[in-house]
Design an enzyme around this catalytic site. Structure first.
Site, PDB file in Angstrom:
ATOM      1  N   TYR A 123     -68.586 -27.311 -42.329  1.00 29.15           N
ATOM      2  CA  TYR A 123     -69.033 -25.975 -41.928  1.00 29.15           C
ATOM      3  C   TYR A 123     -67.934 -25.135 -41.298  1.00 29.15           C
ATOM      4  O   TYR A 123     -68.158 -23.976 -40.961  1.00 29.15           O
ATOM      5  CB  TYR A 123     -70.152 -26.112 -40.904  1.00 29.15           C
ATOM      6  N   LYS A 190     -71.529 -41.204 -41.536  1.00 28.48           N
ATOM      7  CA  LYS A 190     -71.393 -41.922 -42.802  1.00 28.48           C
ATOM      8  C   LYS A 190     -70.027 -42.623 -42.739  1.00 28.48           C
ATOM      9  O   LYS A 190     -69.143 -42.424 -43.592  1.00 28.48           O
ATOM     10  CB  LYS A 190     -71.478 -40.909 -43.963  1.00 28.48           C
TER      11      LYS A 190
END
Ligand code: NAD
Length: 360
Positions: A123, A190
């Site tokens: 982002y 992750k």
């Protein structure tokens, strides 16, 4: 008295801002409101959707309650919301997701708080467009330094995750958990695939957790977290996430508790904090006294908590919960049938909440 900037926004903004302000005042909270404009209406008058006076007011007061603002399309202005976050370095996005009796949902008894990092990750807006010279240069460099080869027809988005920014958001999540009497923080990542970004996030999370021995800590891989939230949401409490996972899981969790009309939020930084509903300016309902003011009022609850006005915050939340549970003086979206003629308007729902506050 505490000074707070009230950004009235556009679309349905002014109606729900008025409702929220009246409900907050009814709790007896000693707030001195400074009204400031932003959005498409003020753009017509002043040529900018975000006047300097508004930014200055938030900077000076450090706290703002903000109604939604339309993101102007094709005017050259970026999202005002993103701009405000960057200007004030509002690094933490707080999204509580709580079940209220009377709100239609497949789940009951949800009480989660998502803490999303606001400044980094995919982002961050560091992007390289397919076919541009800079992109070709970057691809050449990457191909020279990596075994994996990227084709010249690729676009590239960069994912920075730093120690400093991870430390401050995870610390924020633990501080919040401690302040609000919560028991556990779950860090989402992750790291099994993205070792140098999410792996760093996980390492820093574990380090920070050591400073908070009174709060339980665990981590979850993001895909597993999505499934767990659907199957066993009661296992979770405060959840801290990097920017992109935070964005996605915020909506997932809003869905668990009945959607946008009741989803509050806050963006908090070192220099200030802005409290706002998750939903947008719903332009088609402008001026109709129709939409649900709950999300902005519950954002007011978060604001009162932030300002250490805990009694007033509790009073306001209890009153909102009571009115929704009763199901009488609520807007159309909280009725079983959206065409129910007994639905009340934005103003009348706020009046019912104020009457309830007076009874508490
Ligand atoms: P939206 O959230 O404004 O509206 C989507 C639909 O959700 C509405 O049509 C309505 O049916 C429902 N809804 C939203 N709020 C409601 C409420 N309080 N009560 C009852 N129903 C409600 O989303 P959108 O249409 O995608 O966005 C409209 C504008 O708002 C866009 O310009 C967008 O960029 C902007 N936006 C601003 C913010 C913000 O200011 N923080 C956040 C999201 C979107």
């Amino acid at each position: 008295m505490t000074n707070v900037t009230l950004i009235t926004g556009d679309g349905i903004g002014p109606e729900i801002a008025d409702a929220a302000r009246r409900c907050i005042d009814a709790t007896g909270a000693e707030i001195n409101w400074e009204t400031a404009e932003a959005g498409v209406d003020v753009m017509k008058k002043l040529g900018t959707p975000l006047p300097e006076a508004t930014i200055e007011s938030v900077r000076k007061n450090g706290t703002a309650l903000k109604a939604p603002i339309t993101t102007p399309v094709g005017t050259g202005f970026r999202s005002i919301n993103v701009f405000l976050r960057q200007q004030l370095d509002l690094f933490a996005c707080l999204r509580p997701c709580k079940s209220y009796k009377g709100v239609r949902s497949k789940y009951a008894d949800i009480d989660l708080v998502l803490v999303r990092e606001n400044t980094e990750d995919l982002y961050a807006g560091i992007e390289f467009e397919k076919g541009k010279d800079d992109t070709a240069e970057l691809i050449n460099w990457l191909n020279a330094h990596s075994d994996r080869k990227i084709g010249n027809d690729a676009g590239i988005s960069i994912k920075p995750i730093s120690v400093e920014n991870t430390d401050r958001i995870v610390r924020f999540a633990f501080d919040y958990a401690r302040k609000m009497g919560r028991r556990k923080v779950t860090s989402v990542h992750k790291a099994n695939i993205m070792k140098f970004t999410d792996g760093l996030w996980l390492d820093v999370s574990r380090q920070v957790a050591k400073d908070f021995p009174d709060i339980e800590f665990e981590d979850r891989i993001v895909d597993n977290m999505c499934m767990q939230l659907i199957q066993k949401p009661e296992l979770y409490d405060v959840i801290v996430l990097p920017n992109l996972y935070g964005d996605i899981l915020s909506d997932l969790c809003a869905g668990l508790v009945g959607g946008l009309g009741v989803a509050p939020g806050a963006n908090i930084g070192v220099k200030g904090a802005i409290f706002e509903a998750t939903h947008g300016s719903a332009p088609k309902y402008t001026g109709l006294n129709k939409v649900n003011p709950t999300a902005l009022i519950l954002s007011g609850v978060l604001m009162l908590d932030h300002l250490e006005m805990r009694t007033e915050a509790e009073k306001l939340e209890k009153a909102v919960a009571a009115v929704i549970a009763e199901g009488k003086d609520v807007t159309y979206d909280l009725k079983d049938d959206r065409d129910d003629p007994t639905a009340v308007g934005t103003r009348e729902m706020a009046d019912a909440i104020i009457a309830q506050i007076k009874r508490l």
